[in-house]
Design a protein around this motif. Structure first.
Motif, short mmCIF file in Angstrom:
data_model
loop_
_atom_site.label_atom_id
_atom_site.label_comp_id
_atom_site.label_asym_id
_atom_site.label_seq_id
_atom_site.Cartn_x
_atom_site.Cartn_y
_atom_site.Cartn_z
N LEU A 31 1.04 -1.30 0.13
CA LEU A 31 -0.12 0.00 0.01
C LEU A 31 1.12 1.71 0.40
O LEU A 31 0.34 2.19 -0.86
N THR A 37 -1.43 6.23 -4.29
CA THR A 37 -1.95 5.90 -2.28
C THR A 37 -2.23 7.70 -2.02
O THR A 37 -0.93 8.02 -2.07
N SER A 38 -3.15 7.75 -1.22
CA SER A 38 -2.92 9.57 -0.57
C SER A 38 -2.16 10.19 0.23
O SER A 38 -2.01 8.06 1.36
N SER A 40 -3.12 10.95 3.24
CA SER A 40 -3.63 10.41 4.37
C SER A 40 -4.58 9.02 4.76
O SER A 40 -3.85 8.08 5.83
N THR A 41 -3.87 7.76 3.92
CA THR A 41 -4.02 6.69 3.89
C THR A 41 -2.39 6.19 3.87
O THR A 41 -2.42 5.19 5.07
N GLY A 45 -1.23 4.04 6.37
CA GLY A 45 -0.57 2.74 6.65
C GLY A 45 0.99 2.28 6.83
O GLY A 45 1.14 2.12 7.65
#
Length: 628
Positions: A31, A37-38, A40-41, A45
């Motif tokens: 991820l 991948t943003s 916030s993510t 992660g």
């Protein structure tokens, strides 16, 4: 960031990376390595990766969490910064670096207070309380747990509230206030039972059994422990299960049933080895060594004491188990009359006790040293250390008196707060009751007014008729509005049809133009030129049609193009056309036909437009354009 419940459960151990955990780690790594991948993510992660390594590789854990912290800081996301600080605090907690952990949790608390994020505040306060509990600052811990509990209660988070009360009870127990601890445990148990929380119920049974063990009521303790053991076997909770097995072993040891005690201690050791937690393994090994000492199997006792020291040496800051194990080995060598070895290990125990400044451990170590000197016949040294022990006894007694005074004050303050809270809750109930009475009075007054209005209404028949006519007129106005809306909708459909017609004509003309250009015969060259000139004229007219389309569009959506350009000055003419078509709520297929591009081309055009408008993945392009 309700990475949330993960951050909260500080009082339970994190297992080493199991096969299942490794699968999760691999998916998290995948991820965070994805460029799409943003932020916030990514923050979530990296934080979760850090937590996975919190108990096995602190350096790697900190490196992941610091990446999350840097992203959160660059995006100025305060809650994410607080969440990352929480995660760092957990890593420090498992490394026994309590001061560093406390600093991280306090940073998170300050941010969550500024953000008025109640759950974050409660979680940080609870974790600060856990740190103070492990640092033996029980009075401060009680205050923290009380504050976190009040917030959790106000949010109707009953399980988290119960955990705060459970930890308060634990602090009271560790301070020697068994009765206060018991009352809080029973209160907590009611919550866990109402929620059918098996882990919580079994923990409370274990806590209550510990009170009975402290009072040497081993049979009463066993009744609670056996109940907890039955419940926990359904959950396969290895850590809590091993804690209960240890307590059962303590009970059998207290009943001098050493053979049975060994059985349960060994079962607990098997479970602890599965978790690979060196501190917990060391603790149970020292208990097994103590049982062998009681059985007078001194070599076995020394063997387990050595194993305990080896494992506790691998854990930073784990001194009390190390001190106990050195005392245990010294006692065994003393019983075997190996006085030189006994003296060697008791001096190690004294050194550890000095380092942690624990007077009880110092006193116990000196008591053993006195026995060694007496066995050697060295009465002078035995007498010298007996004086030191007497001073330690007096110091311990004074400290306990001082602690009792402070503890009584703390209990008084705690109970005063509880009374104030109960009083506030009572006042709230009174206010609610008064509100109900006030609402009832208003209803009665309203009924009276309605009744009088009905009576007087007969005298105002003409006015009512006029009111009816007014309603009919209003209805007529509504119908007129609907008619206008229908006309507007028809114009919109005409606009779409017109645009489709224009672009379809352009597409056909382009195709004819391409075919004519490919003709090479000189006999038709002049005809070809004439046709090309005509088609080019039509194409120029097509551009004029786009101008007409724009004028017609802005009659329906006044100043739309101007507002888009003001807000997004970098948007091209082609992108303005795409925005207008999206505003008309056309499908991918319809947009493609108007712009003479494929569905894939429409998707790419929308993607490029999203990037130019700086729209995040969780935002809708259609909704953003509709708000303009």
């Amino acid at each position: 960031m309700k990475i949330t419940n993960l951050l909260f459960v500080l009082c339970f151990s994190v297992l080493e990376l199991s096969a299942q955990n490794l699968i999760k780690v691999d998916s998290l790594k995948l991820l965070v390595s994805n460029n799409k991948t943003s932020d916030s993510t990514l923050i979530v992660g990296y934080n979760e990766l850090g937590i996975q390594y919190a108990n096995s590789d602190s350096r790697l854990a900190k490196s992941y969490i610091n990446k999350a912290l840097n992203i959160a800081k660059s995006s100025k996301n305060q809650r994410s910064i607080a969440g990352a600080q929480n995660c760092l605090g957990i890593v420090y907690y498992y490394q026994k670096e309590y001061d560093s952990a406390l600093a991280c949790f306090n940073k998170a608390l300050i941010i969550d207070k500024k953000e008025n994020y109640l759950w974050g505040q409660a979680s940080a306060l609870h974790q600060i309380g856990v740190i103070h509990k492990y640092q033996y600052n029980y009075l401060q811990a009680i205050t923290n747990f009380q504050e976190s509990g009040l917030i959790f209660k106000s949010m109707n988070d009953s399980i988290s509230y119960a955990k705060s009360i459970e930890n308060m009870a634990r602090c009271y127990y560790l301070n020697g206030y068994d009765q206060k601890a018991m009352s809080l445990y029973l209160k907590t148990n009611e919550i866990y039972e109402s929620k059918r929380n098996i882990n919580g119920i079994s923990r409370i049974s274990t806590h209550i059994s510990q009170i009975w063990i402290g009072q040497k009521e081993y049979k009463k303790a066993l009744s609670y422990l056996n109940k907890a053991l039955t419940d926990l076997r359904k959950t396969h909770n290895v850590i809590d299960l091993s804690s209960i097995l240890i307590k059962i072993g303590e009970c059998y040891s207290g009943l001098k049933n050493y053979a049975e005690a060994l059985i349960y201690y060994n079962k607990a050791l098997d479970n602890r080895i599965k978790t690979n937690n060196k501190k917990n393994i060391a603790s149970i090994q020292s208990r097994i060594g103590e049982i062998y000492y009681y059985l007078k199997d001194y070599n076995k006792a020394i063997e387990y004491g050595m194993k305990s020291i080896k494992n506790s040496s691998l854990v930073k800051g784990d001194y009390r188990d190390k001190c106990f194990s050195n005392q245990l080995i010294a006692k065994n060598y003393l019983s075997m009359s190996k006085l030189t070895l006994a003296k060697k290990y008791i001096n190690k125990a004294i050194e550890v006790a000095m380092r942690i400044g624990n007077l009880e451990d110092k006193k116990t170590s000196y008591d053993i040293l006195i026995e060694i000197f007496e066995e050697e016949g060295n009465i002078n040294k035995a007498f010298k250390y007996a004086k030191i022990v007497n001073v330690l006894k007096d110091s311990i007694s004074e400290i306990k008196k001082d602690e009792k005074v402070r503890e009584l004050q703390a209990i008084y303050e705690t109970e005063k707060k509880e009374k104030r809270i109960n009083q506030q809750q009572h006042e709230i109930q009174v206010l609610k009751q008064e509100q109900k009475i006030s609402d009832l009075k208003r209803k009665i007054v309203l009924i009276i007014i309605v009744f009088i209005t009905i009576i007087l209404g007969f005298g105002f028949y003409i006015n009512r008729q006029r009111a009816v006519q007014s309603r009919l007129l209003a209805k007529h106005t509504v119908l007129e509005k609907e008619k206008l809306d229908n006309e507007l909708a028809y114009k919109k459909r005409e606009l779409v049809t017109h645009s489709l017609h224009i672009t379809k004509k352009n597409r056909i003309l382009e195709k004819i133009k391409e075919n004519l250009i490919s003709i090479e015969e000189t006999s038709v060259k002049s005809c070809q030129n004439q046709l090309i000139q005509s088609i080019q004229k039509e194409l120029r007219d097509g551009e004029e049609n786009w101008g007409n389309f724009k004028n017609y569009f802005e009659k329906i959506h006044p100043n739309f193009y101007t507002m888009v350009k003001q807000k997004y000055p970098k948007v091209t003419q082609g992108e303005l056309r795409l925005i207008a078509l999206i505003k008309m709520n056309l499908s991918y297929k319809e947009i493609g036909e108007v712009l003479n591009i494929t569905n894939e081309g429409v998707k790419k055009a929308r993607y490029r437009l999203r990037k130019k408008l700086e729209i995040t993945p969780d935002q809708s392009l259609y909704e953003l354009i509709n708000r303009i």
